[in-house]
Structure formats: C-alpha cells, structure tokens
Design a protein around this motif. Structure first.
Motif, mmCIF file in Angstrom:
data_model
loop_
_atom_site.group_PDB
_atom_site.id
_atom_site.type_symbol
_atom_site.label_atom_id
_atom_site.label_comp_id
_atom_site.label_asym_id
_atom_site.label_seq_id
_atom_site.Cartn_x
_atom_site.Cartn_y
_atom_site.Cartn_z
ATOM 1 N N PHE A 201 0.808 -1.223 0.000
ATOM 2 C CA PHE A 201 0.000 0.000 0.000
ATOM 3 C C PHE A 201 0.839 1.270 0.000
ATOM 4 N N LEU A 202 2.041 1.183 -0.535
ATOM 5 C CA LEU A 202 2.887 2.361 -0.733
ATOM 6 C C LEU A 202 2.516 2.982 -2.074
ATOM 7 N N THR A 203 2.417 4.301 -2.124
ATOM 8 C CA THR A 203 2.062 4.981 -3.371
ATOM 9 C C THR A 203 3.224 5.813 -3.902
ATOM 10 N N GLN A 204 3.120 6.161 -5.169
ATOM 11 C CA GLN A 204 4.141 6.996 -5.792
ATOM 12 C C GLN A 204 4.203 8.367 -5.118
ATOM 13 N N ALA A 205 3.057 8.887 -4.708
ATOM 14 C CA ALA A 205 3.025 10.195 -4.052
ATOM 15 C C ALA A 205 3.832 10.179 -2.757
ATOM 16 N N GLN A 206 3.770 9.086 -2.012
ATOM 17 C CA GLN A 206 4.541 8.989 -0.772
ATOM 18 C C GLN A 206 6.037 9.030 -1.069
ATOM 19 N N LEU A 207 6.450 8.304 -2.109
ATOM 20 C CA LEU A 207 7.864 8.324 -2.488
ATOM 21 C C LEU A 207 8.288 9.705 -2.961
ATOM 22 N N ASN A 208 7.429 10.360 -3.735
ATOM 23 C CA ASN A 208 7.758 11.689 -4.242
ATOM 24 C C ASN A 208 7.959 12.702 -3.129
ATOM 25 N N ALA A 209 7.321 12.471 -1.983
ATOM 26 C CA ALA A 209 7.420 13.398 -0.857
ATOM 27 C C ALA A 209 8.680 13.167 -0.032
#
Length: 282
Positions: free
Chosen positions: A255-263
């Motif tokens: 449940f990790l998203t690209q938005a979390q990584l981008n932040a």
C-alpha cells in the motif's frame, strides 16, 4: 546499522495488478487539481489559492506552465499530489468531456465532485493491489465485491457523487484492507512492530528493522530511515514528507504509493517495489 537477514522480502504478489486506469492522465483532464483544490502559501506552495480558483500557472490548454520546474519555483506540493486517475474520470466520464471553461455552469459541481472521486479512486488503487497479493487469496471474494461496489460509486451521476458518504465507504474498505495487511505481513518472519498512527516526526530510525511493521498512518515527516529495512511493511497513509529513505529497502512493502515516495528523499541505493518509479529529484 542492523544486519538484514536472508528472510523473504515480504508478501509476494499473485500476479500483476492492472492499475493503468488509476494513474493520472493529465492530457485527458481539465486541470482539476489546479483549480478545485485550495492551497496556502508555505514550504509546499509559493502562493495562496482558494478552492475553485484556477492556479496562476494553469494554461489555456489545462497544462501546467511550470511543470518542469515546480520544485524550483516553490510548488513542491504539486509534485507529490496524485489523483489516482480521478481527474480524467470526472472530466471525460462524469461530465462527458464538457470542460468548466466552455460550460461555466458545470464548474462548481465539477470541482465538488473531483475530491470525492479522488478518494474513491484511491480506494480502488489499494483494493486492486490487495487482489494481487498471494497471501490475500482467502479474501479475494470480498475484495472483488469491494472493487465492484466502489467502481459503481464512481460511475454515478455528478449529483449522486457529490452526496456520496465517502467516510462510510472508506471505513468499510479500510477494515478489509487491514485484514489483508495482517495476512500479508504474517508471512514476514520475526516479531513485527506495531507503530500504527505513531508520531515519528524526525525519528532516528537509521538501519531500523521494520520488516512487516504496521506503519499505517504513521507520521514519519523528516524521519531518518537511511538503510532501514521496510520489507513487507504496511505503509498505507504513512506521511513520508522529507523522510530520508536513502539506502532503505522497501521491497514487498504494501500500500505504498508513488506520491509517498515523491514526498520523501532517497537515492540510487533505495530499493523500491517493482511497480513504483524512482522520483526524478532523488
């Protein structure tokens, strides 16, 4: 720094999850995130903007005029937003391709519907991922039902969408996703830490063994996670703004998203789940 054991990297997928329709397609959206949502002058945005007010950087073709230099121009908040495909769904399906500039009488309703659709599409993203997890097979029937029910909500007319009880929908799906998480993380050896909703702002977690941990909704803002082992961890809703993920291992995290990584901050040594991309600013 703790040594990583040769344990399994985390929950294995049972097959590829097709989430192409849940990825933002800005070319087929009427710039809804640049208009419908408000933001305040801060470290994330250079200026204030009210909900329903077009961003000053939005061009006539609904593209961002500074997209290539958002961070440099003081808009890093834009780079970490993900509509999960809600923008094009509202633009082309809910409103049939009629944009708010040509039909200004639709604007207010369109802007009200967008954040509702965005939350529903986020649920679709998580449920689709859950269906790809081998460990979640016992729940596949319930997951498919949740997927169908949520998709049905997204296909409603604008008035119905605006009145959707999103908290109720989220609560129901979240309960199911929690059961998925427990099944998936049960396959990760060792004692799993439960830091659900924990305040870990600025925490020193360099090299921490967080395999199979429950980090749902944890505040990891500016946390030092360099070299941390996050294999098989549940990261749904975790706040990774400015978290240091350099050298961290996120293999099999769920449940990790690209938005979390981008932040977050990372580097070439950060190990990512196979369906997520390394952010350009790392």
């Amino acid at each position: 720094m703790s040594q990583k054991s040769p344990a399994p990297s985390g929950p294995a997928p049972s097959g590829g999850a097709d989430r192409s329709a849940l990825q933002a397609d800005c070319a087929n959206c009427f710039g809804l995130c640049c208009v419908a949502l408000p933001f305040a002058a801060s470290a994330d945005f250079a200026v204030d903007k009210k909900a329903g007010q077009p961003c000053g950087n939005l061009r006539e073709d609904f593209r961002c005029g500074i997209h290539a230099r958002l961070r440099e121009d003081g808009f890093p908040g834009c780079t970490v937003f993900d509509c999960f495909g809600a923008g094009q769904k509202v633009s082309l399906t809910t409103f049939g391709g009629q944009d708010w500039r040509q039909a200004p009488d639709t604007a207010r309703q369109m802007f009200d519907v967008f954040p509702v659709m965005r939350q529903l599409h986020e649920l679709l993203w998580y449920v689709t991922e859950a269906l790809a997890l081998a460990a979640a097979r016992p729940l596949h029937g319930e997951l498919r039902e949740a997927l169908e029910n949520t998709e049905r909500l997204t296909l409603a007319d604008a008035a119905t969408l605006a009145d959707t009880d999103v908290p109720a929908a989220r609560e129901e799906v979240n309960a199911l996703l929690l059961r998925v998480s427990e099944l998936a993380r049960a396959g990760v050896p060792g004692r799993k830490k439960n830091r659900r909703g924990a305040d870990l702002v600025g925490a020193r977690l360099r090299g921490a063994d967080l395999r199979g941990a429950n980090l749902r909704g944890a505040l990891l803002i500016a946390a030092d996670l360099q070299g941390a082992d996050l294999r098989g961890a549940d990261l749904i809703g975790a706040d990774f703004r400015d978290a240091d993920l350099r050298g961290a291992d996120l293999t099999g995290s769920i449940f990790l998203t690209q938005a979390q990584l981008n932040a977050a901050k990372g580097d070439a040594a950060t190990v990512l789940p196979r369906d997520l991309a390394r952010p350009a600013h790392w």
